[in-house]
Design a protein around this motif. Structure first.
Motif, PDB file in Angstrom:
ATOM      1  N   SER A 134       1.058  15.400   5.873  1.00  0.00           N
ATOM      2  CA  SER A 134       1.364  14.276   5.157  1.00  0.00           C
ATOM      3  C   SER A 134       0.379  13.031   5.579  1.00  0.00           C
ATOM      4  N   GLU A 135      -0.122  13.208   6.721  1.00  0.00           N
ATOM      5  CA  GLU A 135      -0.964  12.037   7.174  1.00  0.00           C
ATOM      6  C   GLU A 135      -2.352  12.340   6.608  1.00  0.00           C
ATOM      7  N   LEU A 136      -2.670  13.635   6.465  1.00  0.00           N
ATOM      8  CA  LEU A 136      -4.108  13.850   5.898  1.00  0.00           C
ATOM      9  C   LEU A 136      -4.166  13.527   4.571  1.00  0.00           C
ATOM     10  N   SER A 137      -2.846  13.801   3.865  1.00  0.00           N
ATOM     11  CA  SER A 137      -2.775  13.370   2.490  1.00  0.00           C
ATOM     12  C   SER A 137      -2.878  11.974   2.007  1.00  0.00           C
ATOM     13  N   TYR A 138      -2.060  11.370   2.964  1.00  0.00           N
ATOM     14  CA  TYR A 138      -2.340   9.820   2.650  1.00  0.00           C
ATOM     15  C   TYR A 138      -3.555   9.268   3.123  1.00  0.00           C
ATOM     16  N   ALA A 174       0.860  -1.189  -0.301  1.00  0.00           N
ATOM     17  CA  ALA A 174       0.200  -0.017  -0.122  1.00  0.00           C
ATOM     18  C   ALA A 174       0.816   1.381  -0.055  1.00  0.00           C
ATOM     19  N   PHE A 175       2.051   1.159   0.477  1.00  0.00           N
ATOM     20  CA  PHE A 175       3.076   2.225   0.383  1.00  0.00           C
ATOM     21  C   PHE A 175       4.230   1.509  -0.434  1.00  0.00           C
ATOM     22  N   GLY A 176       4.359   2.445  -1.539  1.00  0.00           N
ATOM     23  CA  GLY A 176       5.675   2.079  -2.425  1.00  0.00           C
ATOM     24  C   GLY A 176       6.861   3.001  -2.556  1.00  0.00           C
ATOM     25  N   LEU A 177       7.840   2.495  -2.848  1.00  0.00           N
ATOM     26  CA  LEU A 177       8.950   3.393  -3.162  1.00  0.00           C
ATOM     27  C   LEU A 177       9.125   3.916  -4.542  1.00  0.00           C
ATOM     28  N   GLY A 178       9.298   5.160  -4.822  1.00  0.00           N
ATOM     29  CA  GLY A 178       9.340   5.784  -5.948  1.00  0.00           C
ATOM     30  C   GLY A 178      10.826   5.871  -6.089  1.00  0.00           C
ATOM     31  N   ALA A 179      11.480   5.178  -7.023  1.00  0.00           N
ATOM     32  CA  ALA A 179      12.828   5.132  -6.974  1.00  0.00           C
ATOM     33  C   ALA A 179      13.816   6.472  -8.130  1.00  0.00           C
ATOM     34  N   MET A 180      12.803   7.283  -8.531  1.00  0.00           N
ATOM     35  CA  MET A 180      13.311   8.385  -9.308  1.00  0.00           C
ATOM     36  C   MET A 180      14.447   9.214  -8.655  1.00  0.00           C
ATOM     37  N   ASN A 181      14.176   9.470  -7.501  1.00  0.00           N
ATOM     38  CA  ASN A 181      15.097  10.477  -6.825  1.00  0.00           C
ATOM     39  C   ASN A 181      16.457   9.723  -6.058  1.00  0.00           C
ATOM     40  N   LEU A 182      16.404   8.254  -6.245  1.00  0.00           N
ATOM     41  CA  LEU A 182      17.569   7.355  -5.311  1.00  0.00           C
ATOM     42  C   LEU A 182      18.860   8.329  -5.893  1.00  0.00           C
ATOM     43  N   PRO A 183      19.857   8.398  -4.917  1.00  0.00           N
ATOM     44  CA  PRO A 183      21.016   8.565  -5.101  1.00  0.00           C
ATOM     45  C   PRO A 183      21.703   7.809  -6.117  1.00  0.00           C
ATOM     46  N   THR A 184      22.693   8.334  -7.062  1.00  0.00           N
ATOM     47  CA  THR A 184      23.331   7.612  -8.018  1.00  0.00           C
ATOM     48  C   THR A 184      24.570   6.840  -7.677  1.00  0.00           C
ATOM     49  N   TYR A 185      24.885   6.834  -6.287  1.00  0.00           N
ATOM     50  CA  TYR A 185      25.938   6.062  -5.646  1.00  0.00           C
ATOM     51  C   TYR A 185      25.127   5.025  -5.015  1.00  0.00           C
ATOM     52  N   GLN A 186      25.864   3.801  -5.332  1.00  0.00           N
ATOM     53  CA  GLN A 186      25.151   2.480  -5.066  1.00  0.00           C
ATOM     54  C   GLN A 186      24.945   2.362  -3.423  1.00  0.00           C
ATOM     55  N   GLU A 187      26.076   2.683  -2.628  1.00  0.00           N
ATOM     56  CA  GLU A 187      26.284   2.649  -1.225  1.00  0.00           C
ATOM     57  C   GLU A 187      24.816   3.425  -0.482  1.00  0.00           C
ATOM     58  N   GLN A 188      24.655   4.527  -1.097  1.00  0.00           N
ATOM     59  CA  GLN A 188      23.709   5.440  -0.536  1.00  0.00           C
ATOM     60  C   GLN A 188      22.367   5.003  -0.889  1.00  0.00           C
ATOM     61  N   LYS A 192      17.598   8.161   3.373  1.00  0.00           N
ATOM     62  CA  LYS A 192      16.812   7.090   4.414  1.00  0.00           C
ATOM     63  C   LYS A 192      15.961   8.138   5.353  1.00  0.00           C
ATOM     64  N   ALA A 193      16.379   9.035   5.873  1.00  0.00           N
ATOM     65  CA  ALA A 193      15.838   9.584   6.969  1.00  0.00           C
ATOM     66  C   ALA A 193      14.426  10.044   6.319  1.00  0.00           C
ATOM     67  N   GLN A 194      14.480  10.720   5.028  1.00  0.00           N
ATOM     68  CA  GLN A 194      13.177  11.021   4.465  1.00  0.00           C
ATOM     69  C   GLN A 194      12.318   9.963   4.311  1.00  0.00           C
ATOM     70  N   LEU A 195      12.459   8.752   3.977  1.00  0.00           N
ATOM     71  CA  LEU A 195      11.766   7.589   3.727  1.00  0.00           C
ATOM     72  C   LEU A 195      11.236   7.160   4.805  1.00  0.00           C
ATOM     73  N   LEU A 196      12.191   7.172   6.057  1.00  0.00           N
ATOM     74  CA  LEU A 196      11.545   6.686   7.294  1.00  0.00           C
ATOM     75  C   LEU A 196      10.701   7.686   7.979  1.00  0.00           C
ATOM     76  N   SER A 197      10.751   8.964   7.631  1.00  0.00           N
ATOM     77  CA  SER A 197       9.780   9.833   7.951  1.00  0.00           C
ATOM     78  C   SER A 197       8.316   9.388   7.354  1.00  0.00           C
ATOM     79  N   ASN A 198       8.407   9.412   6.121  1.00  0.00           N
ATOM     80  CA  ASN A 198       7.168   9.061   5.141  1.00  0.00           C
ATOM     81  C   ASN A 198       6.539   7.870   5.779  1.00  0.00           C
ATOM     82  N   ILE A 199       7.227   6.707   6.167  1.00  0.00           N
ATOM     83  CA  ILE A 199       6.813   5.485   6.578  1.00  0.00           C
ATOM     84  C   ILE A 199       6.208   5.864   7.638  1.00  0.00           C
ATOM     85  N   ARG A 200       6.638   6.643   8.667  1.00  0.00           N
ATOM     86  CA  ARG A 200       6.065   7.037   9.966  1.00  0.00           C
ATOM     87  C   ARG A 200       4.949   7.550   9.930  1.00  0.00           C
ATOM     88  N   HIS A 201       4.593   8.570   8.937  1.00  0.00           N
ATOM     89  CA  HIS A 201       3.424   9.192   8.762  1.00  0.00           C
ATOM     90  C   HIS A 201       2.332   8.179   8.365  1.00  0.00           C
TER      91      HIS A 201
END
Length: 305
Positions: A243-247, A14-28, A265-274
Motif C-alpha cells: 500500500s505504501e509503495l503504491s501511495y 492529498a488523501f481523500g475518502l471515496g464514499a462509494m462503499n460507505l455502509p447504507t446504515y447512517q450510524e455505521q 472505520k478500521a479499513q480507513l484508519l489502516s489506509n490512513i496509517r500507511h
C-alpha cells in the motif's frame, strides 16, 4: 494533512475518502465519516449513482447534523440516469439531465453548492459542447465551484483538456493499472489535477494480496495473467508494504488526491496509517522507480485519440 489546490483554487486533501462503499446504515457510515474528518481528510468523493442517491443523502445528513459543511470539499458526479424501481442505468449527458441532477444532489447533500462536479463517464459521441456549456453555466450560477470528468477514455480526456476548463480528471491509477502514465504530459500541460481512484487495486496492493488474488483475480486482469501479477506482487512485497509503495508511486504525479474507498472505520484508519507512513518516510524516487519496473507497462487499447 497536505492540501493540494486545483487551478480554480479548490483545496483537496492529498488523501481523500471515496464514499462509494460507505455502509447504507447512517450510524455505521457516520463512524467512517467522523474518522476521516478527525484525521484531516477534507475531500469526500461521492456520486448521484451510488446507492441511487442514498450515498449523497447519508453524507449530507452527517455534515448537516455536525455542522461540518464548511470544513469539507464535496465532489459528486452526474450523467447516469438510474431507475429507482430496477437496476436499469442509462447514459444521459444532456443539459436537461445535468441540471436536474445538480438540483437533486444539492437536496440530498443538504447544501447550496457542490465544490467539484464531475461528468461520471462520457463518450466521444456525446454532445460535449453542451456538456461543457452546462457545467460552465452551473459554475456561473454558483451551484458548483469547479468541474471535471471521471474517465479512462483517452479520446474523451483529450477533448475536455483541449476544449474545456476542467479542474480535475478522476481515473483508476496505481502500480498495476499504470495506463494513466501515458496521459500525464497532456494533463499537466493544462494544469489539470488527477484524482486517483482505486489506488490499491481492489485490495491487490495490500498485505492481503495473496487471498485477494486467489479470490478475485484467478483469471488475471487488464490482460495480465494471474502468474505475472503474483510474481510482481511477491517481489515488490519484499521491498516494503504494498500500500505504501503504491501511495509513494502516485505521489510522483500531478495527483491532487488519492481517493481511497473504505467500508469500515478500521479499513480507513489502516489506509490512513500507511499514507502517513509514506509522508514521513524517506523513500526516494529511485526506490519507487525500481518497484515500478516490476510491473508491466500498460496502455489504453480502446477509445484512443
Amino acid at each position: 494533512m497536505k492540501i493540494n489546490y486545483t487551478k480554480s483554487g479548490i483545496p483537496l486533501s492529498a488523501f481523500g475518502l471515496g464514499a462509494m462503499n460507505l455502509p447504507t446504515y447512517q450510524e455505521q457510515a457516520n463512524e467512517i465519516l467522523k474518522a476521516a474528518i478527525d484525521n484531516q481528510i477534507t475531500y469526500i468523493d461521492t456520486a448521484d449513482l451510488y446507492q441511487k442517491g442514498k450515498n449523497e443523502a447519508i453524507i449530507g445528513k452527517f455534515l448537516k447534523e455536525n455542522k461540518l459543511r464548511q470544513d469539507v470539499i464535496i465532489g459528486s458526479k452526474v450523467g447516469n440516469a438510474f431507475n429507482m424501481n430496477n437496476d436499469e442505468v442509462t447514459w444521459d449527458p444532456s443539459a436537461k439531465h445535468i441540471k436536474e441532477g445538480i438540483i437533486n444532489s444539492l437536496k440530498r447533500l443538504n447544501t447550496d453548492y457542490i465544490d467539484l462536479y464531475m461528468l461520471h463517464g462520457g463518450t466521444i459521441e456525446d454532445n460535449k459542447e453542451e456538456v461543457i456549456h452546462t457545467f460552465e453555466s452551473l459554475k456561473k450560477e454558483g451551484l458548483i465551484r469547479a468541474y471535471g470528468i471521471s474517465s479512462i477514455r483517452p479520446n474523451v480526456i483529450d477533448y475536455y483538456l483541449k476544449h474545456s476548463n476542467i479542474d480535475t480528471i478522476m481515473m483508476q491509477f496505481n502500480l498495476i493499472d499504470n495506463r494513466p502514465e501515458r496521459l500525464i504530459d497532456s494533463i499537466e500541460s493544462k494544469d489539470v489535477k488527477i484524482l486517483a481512484r482505486g489506488p490499491l487495486m481492489k485490495g491487490l496492493l495490500t498485505d492481503k494480496y495473496e487471498s485477494i488474488l486467489d479470490r478475485k483475480f484467478q483469471e488475471g486482469t487488464l490482460d495480465l495473467s494471474y502468474e505475472s501479477i503474483k510474481h510482481a506482487l511477491e517481489t515488490a512485497n519484499k521491498s516494503g508494504n504494498l500500500s505504501e509503495l503504491s501511495y509513494g508511486y502516485l505521489m510522483q504525479f500531478p495527483v491532487a488526491s488519492i481517493v481511497n474507498g473504505a467500508s469500515s472505520k478500521a479499513q480507513l484508519l489502516s489506509n490512513i496509517r500507511h499514507f502517513e507512513n509514506v509522508m514521513k518516510s524517506e523513500t526516494n524516487n529511485r526506490t519507487i522507480n525500481d518497484i515500478r519496473k516490476l510491473f508491466s507497462n500498460l496502455e489504453y487499447k480502446d477509445h484512443l485519440v
